[in-house]
Design an enzyme around this catalytic site. Structure first.
Site, PDB file in Angstrom:
ATOM      1  N   LYS A  32      10.772  15.879  -7.141  1.00  0.00           N
ATOM      2  CA  LYS A  32      12.234  15.676  -7.128  1.00  0.00           C
ATOM      3  C   LYS A  32      12.929  16.614  -8.114  1.00  0.00           C
ATOM      4  O   LYS A  32      14.064  17.038  -7.897  1.00  0.00           O
ATOM      5  CB  LYS A  32      12.569  14.229  -7.473  1.00  0.00           C
ATOM      6  N   CYS A  54       7.507  12.482 -25.582  1.00  0.00           N
ATOM      7  CA  CYS A  54       6.630  13.506 -24.977  1.00  0.00           C
ATOM      8  C   CYS A  54       7.015  14.935 -25.367  1.00  0.00           C
ATOM      9  O   CYS A  54       6.443  15.894 -24.837  1.00  0.00           O
ATOM     10  CB  CYS A  54       6.666  13.369 -23.458  1.00  0.00           C
ATOM     11  N   GLU A  70       2.971  11.027 -29.936  1.00  0.00           N
ATOM     12  CA  GLU A  70       3.768   9.823 -30.167  1.00  0.00           C
ATOM     13  C   GLU A  70       2.859   8.606 -30.275  1.00  0.00           C
ATOM     14  O   GLU A  70       3.319   7.480 -30.273  1.00  0.00           O
ATOM     15  CB  GLU A  70       4.789   9.627 -29.049  1.00  0.00           C
ATOM     16  N   SER A  88      15.392   5.956 -17.621  1.00  0.00           N
ATOM     17  CA  SER A  88      14.590   7.099 -18.087  1.00  0.00           C
ATOM     18  C   SER A  88      14.588   8.220 -17.040  1.00  0.00           C
ATOM     19  O   SER A  88      14.624   9.399 -17.376  1.00  0.00           O
ATOM     20  CB  SER A  88      13.164   6.668 -18.439  1.00  0.00           C
ATOM     21  N   HIS A 100       7.139  18.506 -17.427  1.00  0.00           N
ATOM     22  CA  HIS A 100       6.573  17.275 -17.977  1.00  0.00           C
ATOM     23  C   HIS A 100       6.434  16.311 -16.796  1.00  0.00           C
ATOM     24  O   HIS A 100       7.376  16.145 -16.012  1.00  0.00           O
ATOM     25  CB  HIS A 100       7.492  16.681 -19.046  1.00  0.00           C
ATOM     26  N   THR A 114       1.872   4.240 -14.310  1.00  0.00           N
ATOM     27  CA  THR A 114       2.282   5.570 -14.777  1.00  0.00           C
ATOM     28  C   THR A 114       1.662   5.902 -16.140  1.00  0.00           C
ATOM     29  O   THR A 114       2.173   6.748 -16.863  1.00  0.00           O
ATOM     30  CB  THR A 114       3.831   5.715 -14.830  1.00  0.00           C
ATOM     31  N   ALA A 118       0.856  -1.198   0.000  1.00  0.00           N
ATOM     32  CA  ALA A 118       0.000   0.000   0.000  1.00  0.00           C
ATOM     33  C   ALA A 118       0.889   1.243   0.000  1.00  0.00           C
ATOM     34  O   ALA A 118       1.878   1.307   0.724  1.00  0.00           O
ATOM     35  CB  ALA A 118      -0.882  -0.013   1.247  1.00  0.00           C
TER      36      ALA A 118
END
Ligand code: CAA
EC number: 2.3.3.10
Length: 448
Positions: free
Chosen positions: A261, A117, A83, A209, A252, A159, A32
């Site tokens: 971050k 993107c 894309e 990435s 983005h 994601t 969780a």
């Protein structure tokens, strides 16, 4: 050249259903909090089998034109960043020409731009460049970005997301692109790519990435800072540029934690460039990280922790509001950054935004990235272009709340159907279209 070229109006489209990330954690048997806290995602929008990239883009353009009430022949350039490729030759832009058919306006430049993107940002730059060039014919440009972000079962699936943004570009804009201030970094890497033509899913190296994104952010910010400092120097102002010079900062957003971050990372860039005295006075808690090199710190968990703490207030003030749509809808690839722009506008008044500078970081895997900025107009009076633009986004929370929550089981079933139907020719997807938002345009690309 025309002055203050930028965003005059914008429209956001997202699918009518979502899956709850807490439900998805349970369904996927992960701890969780992994998606909701670790990635910072609460809901993920996704497309039914009736929608494709053409329908998303058709809908968002139709709605932007309805909202602005402009005649269809007032657009002289239409750029698409995506894309999500259906056809390896025919641009989504050509499909959008269907909407202009009745007006007789076929004199519209622009086609699709693709690099993960980043295509939306490349389209925005193309549109602004056209307007500031000898090719400009005096009409508006429109930039459309849209994508369906889907991953196979596994770590990357939470994601995902889907959506589209259309922006009307013109002079005297309430959000003007700052001229000469683009810091760009481009490089050949395979962090995320789509080699498999028979599948909607990318091949992604998640950890790589993230490192590529942060490296591109460092490089772009360095180059942007250099350019703005040079402009300032010519005007007699010889001081360093820091995050304080950006009232708002949008990114983005592959997932929201990544953005928190990234904002922290910008603070680290400022910290490393500051004098020793400034480091001690302004950047409490970071002293232990003096003398580090940016490129040696991408996996430094102690630094991450210290930076998140040091930048929390700055994040709350400059960036948090921009993540509203991303938190609730997920990654929209090319349209992600511009969805953040819409969220920022929807959470602030025109008075709060007037005169501010909004920094923007665009990242497309592979990779192409830019750091640039918008200058918000000073006039926030009722009925001003800024006031109209801001008001147009105020229903975003209500629209998101009107979506239908779908169970992880049903979501997985729809993903499985999309896998089966992908790239089928002479085919109409089964099922009724009542799950779509009223007024959603359907695309006929499946039937070809
Ligand atoms: N409670 C709270 N937090 C938890 C948790 C729990 N129970 N369990 C795990 N977490 C935290 C982890 O500590 C981690 O946080 P930190 O990185 O701060 O340590 C976070 O949740 C994610 O956990 P993992 O690193 O274990 O996650 P993962 O490896 O399973 O997957 C991912 C994460 C790599 C991002 C994967 O989802 C992925 O590959 N996504 C697609 C690629 C992507 O989005 N890349 C971003 C940059 S590229 C880009 O921006 C282009 C683009 O749009 C794709």
């Amino acid at each position: 050249w025309p002055k203050d070229v930028g965003v005059l109006a914008l429209e956001v489209y997202f699918p009518a259903q979502y899956v709850d990330q807490t439900d998805l954690e349970k369904y996927n048997n992960v701890e969780a909090g992994k998606y909701t806290v670790g990635l910072g995602q609460t809901h993920m929008g996704f497309c039914s089998v009736q929608e494709d990239i053409n329908s998303l883009c058709l809908t968002v353009v139709q709605r932007l034109m309805e909202r602005t009430q402009l005649p269809w022949d007032s657009v002289g350039r239409l750029e698409v960043g995506t894309e999500t490729i259906i056809d390896k030759s025919k641009a989504v832009k050509t499909v959008l020409m269907e909407l202009f058919q009745d007006s007789g306006n076929t004199d519209i430049e622009g086609i699709d731009t693709t690099n993960a993107c980043y295509g939306g940002t490349a389209s925005l730059f193309n549109a602004a460049n056209w307007m500031e060039s000898s090719s400009w014919d005096g009409r508006y440009a429109m930039v459309v970005c849209g994508d369906i972000a889907v991953y196979p079962n596994g770590n990357a699936r939470p994601t995902g997301g889907a959506g589209a943004v259309a922006m009307l570009i013109g002079p005297k804009a309430p959000l003007a692109l700052e001229q000469g201030l683009r810091g760009t970094h481009m490089e050949n890497v395979y962090d995320f790519y789509k080699p498999n033509l028979a599948s909607e899913y990318p091949v992604v190296d998640g950890k790589l990435s993230i490192q590529c994104y942060l490296r591109a952010l460092d490089r772009c910010y360095t180059s942007y800072r250099q350019k703005i400092q040079n402009q300032w120097k010519q005007a007699g102002n010889d001081r360093p540029f820091t995050l304080d010079d950006l009232q708002y900062m949008i990114f983005h957003t592959p997932f929201c934690k990544m953005v928190q971050k990234s904002l922290a990372r910008l603070m680290f860039n400022d910290f490393l460039s500051a004098s020793r005295d400034t480091q001690s006075n302004l950047y409490k808690g970071l002293e232990a990280f003096r003398g580090l090199k940016l490129e040696d710190t991408y996996n430094n968990k102690d630094l991450d922790k210290a930076l998140l703490k040091a930048s929390q207030d700055t994040f709350d003030k400059k960036t948090k509001a921009s993540l509203y749509l991303s938190t609730h809808n997920g990654n929209m690839y090319t349209s992600s950054l511009y969805g953040c722009l819409a969220s920022l506008l929807s959470h602030h008044s025109a008075q709060e935004l007037a005169g501010s500078r909004i920094g923007a970081f665009s990242y497309g895997s592979g990779l192409a990235a830019s750091f640039f900025s918008f200058r918000v107009s000073q006039d926030a009076s009722p009925g001003s272009p800024l006031d109209k633009l801001v008001s147009s986004t105020s229903d975003l929370p209500k629209r998101l709340a009107s979506r239908k929550c779908v169970s992880p089981e049903e979501f997985t079933e729809i993903m499985n159907q999309r896998e089966q139907f992908y790239h089928k020719v002479n085919f109409s997807p089964p099922g009724d279209t009542s799950s779509l938002f009223p007024g959603t345009c359907l695309s006929r690309s499946y039937a070809r």
